[in-house]
Design an enzyme around this catalytic site. Structure first.
Site, PDB file in Angstrom:
ATOM      1  N   GLN A 102       0.844  -1.200   0.000  1.00 41.60           N
ATOM      2  CA  GLN A 102       0.000   0.000   0.000  1.00 41.60           C
ATOM      3  C   GLN A 102       0.874   1.243   0.000  1.00 41.60           C
ATOM      4  OE1 GLN A 102      -3.435  -0.591   3.046  1.00 41.60           O
ATOM      5  NE2 GLN A 102      -1.790  -1.947   3.663  1.00 41.60           N
ATOM      6  N   VAL A 104       3.444   4.111  -1.089  1.00 43.58           N
ATOM      7  CA  VAL A 104       3.687   4.832  -2.339  1.00 43.58           C
ATOM      8  C   VAL A 104       5.115   5.389  -2.386  1.00 43.58           C
ATOM      9  CG1 VAL A 104       1.246   5.442  -2.588  1.00 43.58           C
ATOM     10  CG2 VAL A 104       2.781   7.041  -1.409  1.00 43.58           C
ATOM     11  N   HIS A 120      -1.545   1.367  -4.267  1.00 41.71           N
ATOM     12  CA  HIS A 120      -1.940   2.768  -4.096  1.00 41.71           C
ATOM     13  C   HIS A 120      -1.134   3.718  -4.981  1.00 41.71           C
ATOM     14  CE1 HIS A 120      -3.955   1.997   0.073  1.00 41.71           C
ATOM     15  NE2 HIS A 120      -4.684   1.608  -0.948  1.00 41.71           N
ATOM     16  N   CYS A 128      -1.598  12.819 -16.116  1.00 41.23           N
ATOM     17  CA  CYS A 128      -2.567  13.822 -16.525  1.00 41.23           C
ATOM     18  C   CYS A 128      -3.957  13.390 -16.052  1.00 41.23           C
ATOM     19  CB  CYS A 128      -2.537  13.951 -18.043  1.00 41.23           C
ATOM     20  SG  CYS A 128      -3.765  15.120 -18.653  1.00 41.23           S
ATOM     21  N   CYS A 149      -0.473  19.548 -18.037  1.00 40.57           N
ATOM     22  CA  CYS A 149      -0.028  18.511 -18.970  1.00 40.57           C
ATOM     23  C   CYS A 149       0.561  19.160 -20.222  1.00 40.57           C
ATOM     24  CB  CYS A 149      -1.215  17.629 -19.338  1.00 40.57           C
ATOM     25  SG  CYS A 149      -0.846  16.436 -20.626  1.00 40.57           S
ATOM     26  N   SER A 191      -2.456  -1.011   9.390  1.00 41.70           N
ATOM     27  CA  SER A 191      -3.537  -0.941  10.374  1.00 41.70           C
ATOM     28  C   SER A 191      -4.797  -1.615   9.833  1.00 41.70           C
ATOM     29  CB  SER A 191      -3.857   0.526  10.687  1.00 41.70           C
ATOM     30  OG  SER A 191      -4.340   1.160   9.510  1.00 41.70           O
ATOM     31  N   ASN A 215       3.143  -6.574  13.560  1.00 36.36           N
ATOM     32  CA  ASN A 215       2.639  -5.232  13.891  1.00 36.36           C
ATOM     33  C   ASN A 215       2.648  -5.089  15.413  1.00 36.36           C
ATOM     34  OD1 ASN A 215       1.060  -2.866  14.267  1.00 36.36           O
ATOM     35  ND2 ASN A 215      -0.036  -3.259  12.353  1.00 36.36           N
ATOM     36  N   GLU A 217       0.907  -3.345  17.053  1.00 37.01           N
ATOM     37  CA  GLU A 217      -0.487  -3.237  17.492  1.00 37.01           C
ATOM     38  C   GLU A 217      -1.325  -4.381  16.933  1.00 37.01           C
ATOM     39  OE1 GLU A 217      -1.779   0.608  16.238  1.00 37.01           O
ATOM     40  OE2 GLU A 217      -0.318   1.606  17.535  1.00 37.01           O
TER      41      GLU A 217
END
Ligand code: OAD
Ligand code: ZN
Length: 242
Positions: A102, A104, A120, A128, A149, A191, A215, A217
């Site tokens: 996920q 980027v 993602h 564009c 563009c 998460s 994790n 958590e």
């Protein structure tokens, strides 16, 4: 107990089977990139509705670009960490492999993973809003200044999936079909607030894979995993791949 569990997973890893990994922002936090929902997470200080939706972009494209430019600088400075490099090793020793991230920030690519999908998008790419024009800021460092563009004059936007936008069907199908045929799925640093990682983990589970969550958590994904290591990704991946 912990050592036993690590040993069980190490055995699977070294058996040349099909393996998949799903990562989230927690994997890059040890590289100094803020997560989204943690204590110093972006969404504690910024409202996603103002910065990461098509509506926000329509309303104030400059503000959205400035925010991504700020984040791009952090990503550019960051270096892949132990977890990123361990995942590269995992790709190399597995029979077949897929990393679904996920993130980027491009750190998995920089570390050397080749079999990966960035669901993602990637912060170093822009596109564009109207035509097919794409821009890679690694090739063109001027991206910070380009708003229009060069081919059709429409707005250039980050090539990132925003809130309220759908995933590419083709990409999700590729991930889902791979997850039906694996021995092991390792989920790390997410998460699971976005629904897709949980759905993908469920597909792997329903098709007989062993599920591992890394994790500090507990999340909804931890609940369906066979093992949950409540530690940092770097530490656990290091133990699993050393
Ligand atoms: P979150 O910020 O929601 O969650 C990060 C998770 O990483 C939390 O569960 C932390 O407990 C865990 N974590 C923190 N440090 C860790 C470490 N060193 N090792 C392992 N885990 C650690 O980030 P994501 O789940 O990735 O979307 O968020 C999903 C999506 O929501 C993001 O891709 C982003 C965001 O809106 C877009 O940008 C499109
Ligand atoms: Zn265009």
């Amino acid at each position: 107990m912990m050592e036993n569990n690590i040993e069980i997973i190490r055995k699977i890893i070294s058996s040349n089977l099909n393996v998949a990994v799903i990562t989230g922002a927690g994997v890059s936090s040890e590289s100094g990139i803020p997560t989204f929902r943690g204590k110093d997470g972006y969404w504690n200080n910024y409202n996603p509705a103002d910065l990461a939706t098509p509506e926000a972009f329509q309303q104030d494209p400059k503000l959205v670009h400035e925010w991504y430019t700020m984040r791009r600088k952090i990503c550019k400075k960051a270096k892949p960490n132990t977890a990123h490099f361990a995942i590269v090793k995992l790709e190399k020793i597995s029979s077949d492999f897929l990393l679904i991230t996920q993130n980027v920030d491009g750190l998995h690519l920089r570390a050397g993973n080749q079999k990966l999908i960035e669901i993602h998008g990637n912060i170093f790419r822009s596109r564009c809003t109207k035509c097919h024009y794409k821009l890679d800021s690694n090739i063109d460092p001027g991206i910070e200044h380009i708003l229009e563009c060069p081919e059709c004059g429409s707005f250039i936007r980050p090539d990132i999936v925003w809130f309220g936008e759908g995933y590419s069907n083709q990409i999700i199908q590729r991930a889902a079909s791979f997850l039906k045929n694996i021995a092991l799925l390792i989920v790390a640093g997410t998460s699971a607030s976005v629904s897709i990682p949980f759905q993908l983990a469920q597909i792997a589970k329903q098709n007989g894979a062993l599920l591992v969550d890394i994790n500090p958590e507990t999340t909804s994904i931890s609940g369906i995993c066979d093992y949950h290591f409540k530690q940092k990704a770097g530490e656990v991946f290091n133990l699993l791949l050393k």
